[in-house]
Motif scaffolding. Structure first.
Motif, mmCIF file in Angstrom:
data_model
loop_
_atom_site.group_PDB
_atom_site.id
_atom_site.type_symbol
_atom_site.label_atom_id
_atom_site.label_comp_id
_atom_site.label_asym_id
_atom_site.label_seq_id
_atom_site.Cartn_x
_atom_site.Cartn_y
_atom_site.Cartn_z
ATOM 1 N N UNK A 322 47.637 38.627 44.551
ATOM 2 C CA UNK A 322 48.148 38.748 45.918
ATOM 3 C C UNK A 322 47.097 38.295 46.926
ATOM 4 N N UNK A 323 45.855 38.725 46.703
ATOM 5 C CA UNK A 323 44.775 38.361 47.618
ATOM 6 C C UNK A 323 44.557 36.849 47.625
ATOM 7 N N UNK A 324 44.586 36.243 46.443
ATOM 8 C CA UNK A 324 44.402 34.792 46.366
ATOM 9 C C UNK A 324 45.505 34.071 47.130
ATOM 10 N N UNK A 325 46.737 34.572 47.000
ATOM 11 C CA UNK A 325 47.856 33.947 47.710
ATOM 12 C C UNK A 325 47.708 34.111 49.222
ATOM 13 N N UNK A 326 47.278 35.304 49.662
ATOM 14 C CA UNK A 326 47.129 35.550 51.085
ATOM 15 C C UNK A 326 46.002 34.717 51.685
ATOM 16 N N UNK A 429 51.254 27.235 44.503
ATOM 17 C CA UNK A 429 50.872 27.653 43.143
ATOM 18 C C UNK A 429 50.374 29.087 43.129
ATOM 19 N N UNK A 430 49.601 29.472 44.150
ATOM 20 C CA UNK A 430 49.081 30.839 44.219
ATOM 21 C C UNK A 430 50.215 31.843 44.411
ATOM 22 N N UNK A 431 51.180 31.509 45.262
ATOM 23 C CA UNK A 431 52.321 32.394 45.488
ATOM 24 C C UNK A 431 53.161 32.511 44.215
ATOM 25 N N UNK A 432 53.369 31.399 43.557
ATOM 26 C CA UNK A 432 54.158 31.414 42.325
ATOM 27 C C UNK A 432 53.470 32.246 41.245
ATOM 28 N N UNK A 433 52.158 32.098 41.115
ATOM 29 C CA UNK A 433 51.423 32.862 40.109
ATOM 30 C C UNK A 433 51.520 34.365 40.386
ATOM 31 N N UNK A 434 51.411 34.757 41.645
ATOM 32 C CA UNK A 434 51.509 36.173 42.000
ATOM 33 C C UNK A 434 52.916 36.709 41.760
#
Length: 514
Positions: A322-326, A429-434
């Motif tokens: 979540x942090x990576x996506x944010x 990609x970050x949102x999809x992974x989360x």
């Protein structure tokens, strides 16, 4: 009162002291603006709330631990000045500016903020020579013959005598000129703080199971033994660094932060099991959706402590994503604003070198970032996002500079836009992974704990977490909404949380495992 209530009281006092009427007169005259005196046990969070209040009120903060100072640094150094009195020249003693008062003026210059908080910690533990100066400070808001600047609120803090042998009692005259607030540690308030500041999940999970170990100060034949909120927070910071650097953590290290042998020993045992659960359950495999039939069976038969620890481990893995996506999203948004600015500049200055224009834009962004860092107006997350944005802008600027003179404005813009589109894909990609990891976590939780309190804890932490809550607000998760409605919003919350508390009590049966 608890530290959160104290924070609210001080924040309201600051707002009232700094408020003025329509012609600029203070609503509360300066002589009636009593300094605030916080009294409470050590390590309860007095300094932290000062930092939070200053940020939320958008004012400056100068903090001093007065026991580190002498009378000379507080009052200033004496010097001789010649003055004429009644036609006769006399030698009189004056003082240089107090180091503390000078720091206030320096903060005003550095931050550009006229108003602020002057926070003096351990004010009742000063030396005998400095004690009269501190009483004068509280009564008259001065150090020596120099007043605290207008627009600065005085807050002092101290420890009750049962916690510090060096404490000096204030007399009635002084106490009648301050607003005294007595603080007691409270776990539920600290847990909100711990969640917001992303403390290590092992610490928060342990204190969920062992609330009686949150704050302890005891005296026995071996001397004082203690555990404080500060100790848990500092230990959390070390554990997070140890995780990244793969450093060993044993009872000896833990005991350097938790100065109570029983608590240090118990947490060391829990830490070992917490790390073991991470490996035994294959938490990363669960979040990646790999087969986990054997660990589901183990989870269903596990003790309450183990199940709660497993839920904490899953949340920790999700929060990383979540942090990576944010962060990636914040950087992408900042880059988009820079792309728009570059487009406008190219339109307005059609004859200029595009590479030079972007280099100027990058330099301006860097100057603004450094100025905000110096002024201390950035939250850590904002500073991190802007620093990462700066690195991308520098990379793009170097790429344009390497082609200086070869690109027309449209080609230069397309080059930067192409780099920006790569950043957009990183965000996706970050949102999809989360999102995928969250679905996998729900799959596991539904199989292992279909009707257990573990799901209450899991969903509640998702709803309140500083990384998970913003992510879920922007990215739909159907099962989170379903469980939120079922567990938290339709009247079942009190009953379920009461049952969870009963389980906490029964969890003492598993203490022997640590």
């Amino acid at each position: 009162m608890d530290i959160q209530r104290a924070k609210e009281e001080i924040k309201r006092a600051v707002q009232a002291y700094l408020a003025t009427d329509d012609i600029g007169r203070p609503l509360i005259p300066p002589v009636r603006q009593r300094p605030i005196l916080l009294m409470g046990p050590p390590g309860v969070g007095k300094t932290q709330i000062m930092e939070q209040i200053a940020q939320e009120c958008d004012i400056a903060l100068v903090a001093y631990t007065i026991t580190h100072h002498t009378r000379q640094s507080a009052v200033g150094l004496p010097f001789i000045r010649e003055r004429n009195y009644g036609g006769k020249t006399r030698s009189v003693t004056e003082y240089t500016m107090s180091e503390i008062i000078a720091s206030v003026y320096a903060a005003m210059e550095r931050t550009g903020k006229r108003n602020g908080i002057l926070f003096i910690d351990e004010i009742n533990c000063v030396s005998e020579t400095l004690a009269p100066t501190m009483l004068q400070f509280l009564q008259c808001k001065t150090f020596g013959n120099q007043a605290v600047p207008e627009g600065w609120v005085i807050v002092a803090a101290g420890n009750p005598p049962e916690y510090n042998k060096s404490v000096r009692e204030f007399d009635l005259v002084t106490l009648d000129r301050v607003r005294r607030i007595d603080i007691e540690p409270k776990l539920s308030v600290w847990q909100d703080y711990a969640r917001a500041h992303r403390l290590h999940p092992a610490v928060t999970a342990y204190l969920e199971l062992r609330p009686q170990h949150f704050y302890k100060i005891e005296n026995d034949v071996d001397g004082v033994q203690f555990v404080t909120a500060r100790g848990w927070e500092d230990l959390s910071a070390y554990l997070q660094a140890a995780d990244k650097l793969n450093l060993p953590v044993d009872e000896g290290v833990i005991g350097q932060y938790l100065r109570h042998p029983e608590v240090a020993r118990d947490f060391a045992a829990y830490w070992a099991l917490y790390r073991k659960y991470h490996e035994d359950y294959g938490v990363e495999d669960i979040l990646q959706g790999k087969p986990y039939d054997t660990v589901v069976a183990r989870a269903m038969d596990a003790s309450f402590d183990e199940r709660i620890s497993l839920a904490s481990l899953l949340l920790a893995g999700l929060n990383v994503r979540f942090s990576a996506a944010q962060v990636t999203g914040a950087v992408t948004d900042a880059c988009y604003q820079q792309l728009r600015s570059f487009k406008r500049t190219l339109t307005q200055q059609t004859d200029a070198d595009p590479a030079a224009l972007f280099a100027d834009q990058f330099a301006h962004y860097r100057e603004c970032l450094e100025a905000d860092k110096t002024a201390g107006v950035l939250l850590p997350e904002e500073a991190a996002a802007r620093t990462r944005t700066l690195a991308l802008l520098e990379e793009w600027s170097k790429h344009l500079t390497a082609q200086s003179g070869e690109l027309d404005p449209d080609e230069a813009f397309d080059t930067v836009r192409g780099a920006f589109n790569s950043q957009v894909r990183r965000r996706e990609e970050a949102v999809s992974a989360a999102s995928d990891a969250l679905e996998s976590a729900f799959d596991f939780m539904e199989q292992a704990f279909p009707d257990g309190q573990e799901m209450v804890v899991f969903v509640n932490e998702l709803a309140l977490g500083p990384d998970s809550a913003p992510f879920l607000a922007e990215n739909e998760c159907e099962r989170f909404e379903q469980y939120s409605s079922k567990l938290l919003l339709h009247g079942g919350e009190d009953e379920l949380l009461a049952e969870l508390q009963r389980d906490d009590i029964r969890a003492g049966e598993h203490s022997a495992e640590f």
